[in-house]
Design a protein around this motif. Sequence first.
Motif, short mmCIF file in Angstrom:
data_model
loop_
_atom_site.label_atom_id
_atom_site.label_comp_id
_atom_site.label_asym_id
_atom_site.label_seq_id
_atom_site.Cartn_x
_atom_site.Cartn_y
_atom_site.Cartn_z
N TYR A 4 0.83 -1.20 0.00
CA TYR A 4 0.00 0.00 0.00
C TYR A 4 0.86 1.25 0.00
O TYR A 4 2.02 1.23 0.44
CB TYR A 4 -0.88 0.05 1.26
N GLY A 5 0.27 2.34 -0.44
CA GLY A 5 0.87 3.65 -0.32
C GLY A 5 0.09 4.46 0.69
O GLY A 5 -1.13 4.52 0.64
N ILE A 6 0.79 5.06 1.62
CA ILE A 6 0.17 5.88 2.66
C ILE A 6 0.70 7.29 2.50
O ILE A 6 1.92 7.50 2.44
CB ILE A 6 0.49 5.33 4.07
N ARG A 7 -0.20 8.25 2.42
CA ARG A 7 0.17 9.63 2.13
C ARG A 7 0.15 10.48 3.39
O ARG A 7 -0.50 10.17 4.37
CB ARG A 7 -0.83 10.22 1.14
N ILE A 30 1.98 8.43 11.04
CA ILE A 30 1.74 7.47 9.95
C ILE A 30 2.13 6.07 10.39
O ILE A 30 1.37 5.11 10.21
CB ILE A 30 2.50 7.89 8.67
N PHE A 31 3.31 5.94 10.98
CA PHE A 31 3.79 4.62 11.40
C PHE A 31 2.89 4.02 12.48
O PHE A 31 2.48 2.86 12.39
CB PHE A 31 5.23 4.69 11.90
N ILE A 41 8.14 -1.73 5.82
CA ILE A 41 8.20 -0.51 5.02
C ILE A 41 9.20 -0.70 3.89
O ILE A 41 10.36 -1.06 4.11
CB ILE A 41 8.59 0.70 5.90
N VAL A 42 8.75 -0.47 2.67
CA VAL A 42 9.60 -0.59 1.49
C VAL A 42 10.40 0.69 1.30
O VAL A 42 11.61 0.66 1.10
CB VAL A 42 8.75 -0.89 0.23
N SER A 43 9.72 1.84 1.37
CA SER A 43 10.42 3.12 1.21
C SER A 43 9.57 4.26 1.75
O SER A 43 8.36 4.14 1.90
CB SER A 43 10.75 3.38 -0.27
N VAL A 95 4.63 6.81 1.99
CA VAL A 95 5.21 5.63 2.64
C VAL A 95 4.66 4.42 1.93
O VAL A 95 3.43 4.23 1.85
CB VAL A 95 4.85 5.59 4.15
N THR A 96 5.54 3.60 1.39
CA THR A 96 5.14 2.36 0.72
C THR A 96 5.42 1.22 1.68
O THR A 96 6.57 1.06 2.13
CB THR A 96 5.92 2.18 -0.59
N ALA A 97 4.37 0.48 2.03
CA ALA A 97 4.54 -0.55 3.05
C ALA A 97 3.57 -1.70 2.85
O ALA A 97 2.49 -1.53 2.26
CB ALA A 97 4.31 0.06 4.43
#
Length: 123
Positions: A4-7, A30-31, A41-43, A95-97
């Motif tokens: 997922y992407g989290i903004r 966010i975390f 978390i990817v990035s 955040v891509t996770a």
Amino acid sequence: MRLYGIRGAVCCENTVEDIKINVGEMCGKIFSENGLKSENIVSVQFTVTPDLTALNPAAALRRSGIDFDVSSLALFCSAEPVVEKSLPRTIRVLVTAYMDEEKERCHIYLNGAEVLRPDFVRK
């Protein structure tokens, strides 16, 4: 688990301390509110408006002192495109996770950045 992407976004003053505090608060929320672990978390990718020059947001996150291990995260920062009437002094993040598919994503907009995505702001 699914990717997922989290903004998120935050407005801040152009000082080292304010950028560090606000980036730490935004990313920390966010975390925590998404129940993320650093290994999922990817990035973390930031963009920053050209009027914020005191500190790179990636460095700000590393120095923020939040209760989350960011030492092994892939952090990246780039310039936000200059667009007329865009919100000044703004740091945006993606955040891509990996998260459980059932978990609802929680996007975080703080300190004036709520105007960017009022549909994501929790009431």
